[in-house]
Design a protein around this motif. Structure first.
Motif, PDB file in Angstrom:
ATOM      1  N   ASP A   1      -5.517   2.511  14.614  1.00 45.15           N
ATOM      2  CA  ASP A   1      -5.626   1.792  13.348  1.00 45.15           C
ATOM      3  C   ASP A   1      -6.931   0.983  13.312  1.00 45.15           C
ATOM      4  O   ASP A   1      -7.724   1.074  12.363  1.00 45.15           O
TER       5      ASP A   1
ATOM      6  N   ARG B   1     -12.773   6.140   1.424  1.00 48.86           N
ATOM      7  CA  ARG B   1     -11.414   6.055   0.871  1.00 48.86           C
ATOM      8  C   ARG B   1     -10.468   6.986   1.627  1.00 48.86           C
ATOM      9  O   ARG B   1      -9.296   6.652   1.846  1.00 48.86           O
TER      10      ARG B   1
ATOM     11  N   VAL C   1      -9.609   5.131   4.858  1.00 46.34           N
ATOM     12  CA  VAL C   1      -8.659   4.043   4.624  1.00 46.34           C
ATOM     13  C   VAL C   1      -7.271   4.601   4.324  1.00 46.34           C
ATOM     14  O   VAL C   1      -6.252   4.068   4.782  1.00 46.34           O
ATOM     15  N   ASN C   2      -7.219   5.705   3.574  1.00 44.68           N
ATOM     16  CA  ASN C   2      -5.925   6.275   3.214  1.00 44.68           C
ATOM     17  C   ASN C   2      -5.181   6.874   4.404  1.00 44.68           C
ATOM     18  O   ASN C   2      -3.952   7.012   4.367  1.00 44.68           O
ATOM     19  N   THR C   3      -5.897   7.245   5.462  1.00 43.71           N
ATOM     20  CA  THR C   3      -5.196   7.776   6.645  1.00 43.71           C
ATOM     21  C   THR C   3      -4.310   6.717   7.289  1.00 43.71           C
ATOM     22  O   THR C   3      -3.284   7.050   7.904  1.00 43.71           O
TER      23      THR C   3
ATOM     24  N   GLY D   1      -3.509   3.800   5.440  1.00 41.37           N
ATOM     25  CA  GLY D   1      -2.976   2.975   4.357  1.00 41.37           C
ATOM     26  C   GLY D   1      -1.478   2.761   4.391  1.00 41.37           C
ATOM     27  O   GLY D   1      -1.000   1.629   4.217  1.00 41.37           O
ATOM     28  N   PRO D   2      -0.668   3.809   4.652  1.00 38.47           N
ATOM     29  CA  PRO D   2       0.790   3.618   4.631  1.00 38.47           C
ATOM     30  C   PRO D   2       1.350   2.972   5.899  1.00 38.47           C
ATOM     31  O   PRO D   2       2.531   2.624   5.917  1.00 38.47           O
TER      32      PRO D   2
ATOM     33  N   TRP E   1      -0.685   0.768   8.405  1.00 35.19           N
ATOM     34  CA  TRP E   1      -1.398  -0.286   9.137  1.00 35.19           C
ATOM     35  C   TRP E   1      -0.600  -1.585   9.206  1.00 35.19           C
ATOM     36  O   TRP E   1      -0.593  -2.266  10.236  1.00 35.19           O
ATOM     37  N   ASP E   2       0.061  -1.942   8.097  1.00 37.68           N
ATOM     38  CA  ASP E   2       0.810  -3.205   8.107  1.00 37.68           C
ATOM     39  C   ASP E   2       2.040  -3.114   9.003  1.00 37.68           C
ATOM     40  O   ASP E   2       2.407  -4.085   9.670  1.00 37.68           O
TER      41      ASP E   2
ATOM     42  N   PHE F   1      -8.339  -4.468   2.618  1.00 37.49           N
ATOM     43  CA  PHE F   1      -7.699  -3.208   2.253  1.00 37.49           C
ATOM     44  C   PHE F   1      -7.215  -3.235   0.801  1.00 37.49           C
ATOM     45  O   PHE F   1      -7.305  -2.233   0.084  1.00 37.49           O
ATOM     46  N   GLU F   2      -6.692  -4.379   0.398  1.00 31.95           N
ATOM     47  CA  GLU F   2      -6.140  -4.492  -0.943  1.00 31.95           C
ATOM     48  C   GLU F   2      -7.220  -4.693  -2.008  1.00 31.95           C
ATOM     49  O   GLU F   2      -7.061  -4.259  -3.151  1.00 31.95           O
TER      50      GLU F   2
END
Length: 335
Positions: free
Chosen positions: A25, A43, A46-48, A50-51, A53-54, A100-101
């Motif tokens: 990550d 993008r 980041v999208n790899t 995105g779902p 990382w948090d 990210f946001e």
């Protein structure tokens, strides 16, 4: 196995989960300005993550929270000596999450470049800080008889702990390149795979050096075996990358960090924080643990809660398992 030892193993597993999941990550964030040639490719990168990382960051919270509840003396002794790196880690994680946001909120190259820099910086600081903290708990601190740190706020910053910080950061950037090779397609994937092939031998230098220091000072025969498995897995990862088998290479890198975690926490056992001032002041598992009642309650909570969390996170990775390419990125729509 006593509850104290069981929770030591569980906490080691939590740290391993954090190093593995947040390793790639963070690596993606480190490589954002390196591999992303334009906004569309960035993008994609980041999208790899995105779902996920948090969710990956939850492992840090769980590891720290479990230390606080199960071994309060370990938590207090270690983190009180690492306030400055820990503060930097938390600020970096906050800035990274905001970036990210916010990076797509305004259709401006300057705006996106600014937040991309925040993502990059916020991806470098945490592995360096966490590496320093973990190296400190394995290699020790100057502690007095009460378990308090002796010396300045920079007592945790030494050449050997800095080596641990560099080792974790080097692994993370390599793991990130391997993850991008696994999760992207087209030219971006080829560049990520090529970069991973180049980075892996370089990254293993500080990793092997740090593990050698740990093994030399406190290792045992079975931690030496884990060290060897980790080294062999690194070679396998490089060969699998060269053979264009991204999934196998990524899994082999997971074995690398798993072996490294076994070396670190196996060498630390049965202690939790060695004293470099006087070995009599070393914090042990038994001496730093909470009461049996507290550990029993924590165990019941973990028995019911942990499987649900693991299943949910595994399901998330399964749902978002496919590769992403520039053809999947829609046009920019921002105010």
């Amino acid at each position: 196995m006593s509850l104290e030892i069981a929770w030591f193993v569980v906490i080691a597993f939590f740290w391993l989960g954090y190093l593995f999941l947040e390793g790639f990550d963070f690596g993606v964030g480190m490589l954002l300005p390196v591999l992303g040639r334009d906004n569309t490719e960035r993008r994609v990168m980041v999208n790899t993550i995105g779902p996920v990382w948090d969710g990956n960051e939850v492992w840090l919270i769980v590891a720290g929270g479990a230390m606080f509840a199960a071994f309060p003396a370990w938590y207090a002794g270690l983190f009180s000596a690492a306030y400055l790196p820990l503060l930097l880690v938390l600020l970096a994680l906050i800035g990274r999450g905001v970036a990210f946001e916010y990076r797509g909120k305004v259709d401006s190259d300057r705006w996106r470049r600014t937040w991309d820099r925040v993502i990059m910086i916020g991806s470098w600081i945490p592995p360096l800080g966490v590496g320093l903290i973990l190296a400190t708990t394995v290699l020790g601190l100057p502690l007095d008889a009460e378990g308090n740190r002796v010396g300045s706020a920079f007592a945790a910053i030494r050449w050997d702990t800095l080596l641990g910080a560099v080792a974790i950061a080097a692994f993370s950037i390599t793991h990130g390149a391997a993850f991008l090779a696994l999760k992207t397609s087209g030219d971006l994937r080829e560049r990520a795979r090529t970069l991973a092939l180049r980075l892996l031998p370089i990254a293993m230098v500080p990793v092997v050096a740090f593990l050698s220091v740990v093994q030399w000072r406190a290792g045992t025969l079975w931690t030496l075996l884990a060290f060897g498995i980790s080294a062999v897995a690194a070679v396998v990862a490089w060969l699998r990358l060269r053979a264009d088998r991204d999934g196998q290479a990524f899994a082999a890198l997971g074995v690398v960090i798993a072996g490294a975690a076994v070396v670190m926490f196996g060498s630390l056992f049965p202690n939790v924080l060695p004293s470099t001032l006087d070995t009599a002041n070393t914090l042990t598992i038994e001496g730093a643990a909470s009461s049996p009642y507290t550990l029993t309650v924590m165990t019941w909570v973990a028995v019911f809660g942990a499987p649900a969390v693991l299943i949910y996170q595994g399901w998330t990775y399964w749902v978002f398992r496919k590769r992403i390419g520039t053809q999947h990125i829609p046009a920019v729509h921002a105010p």
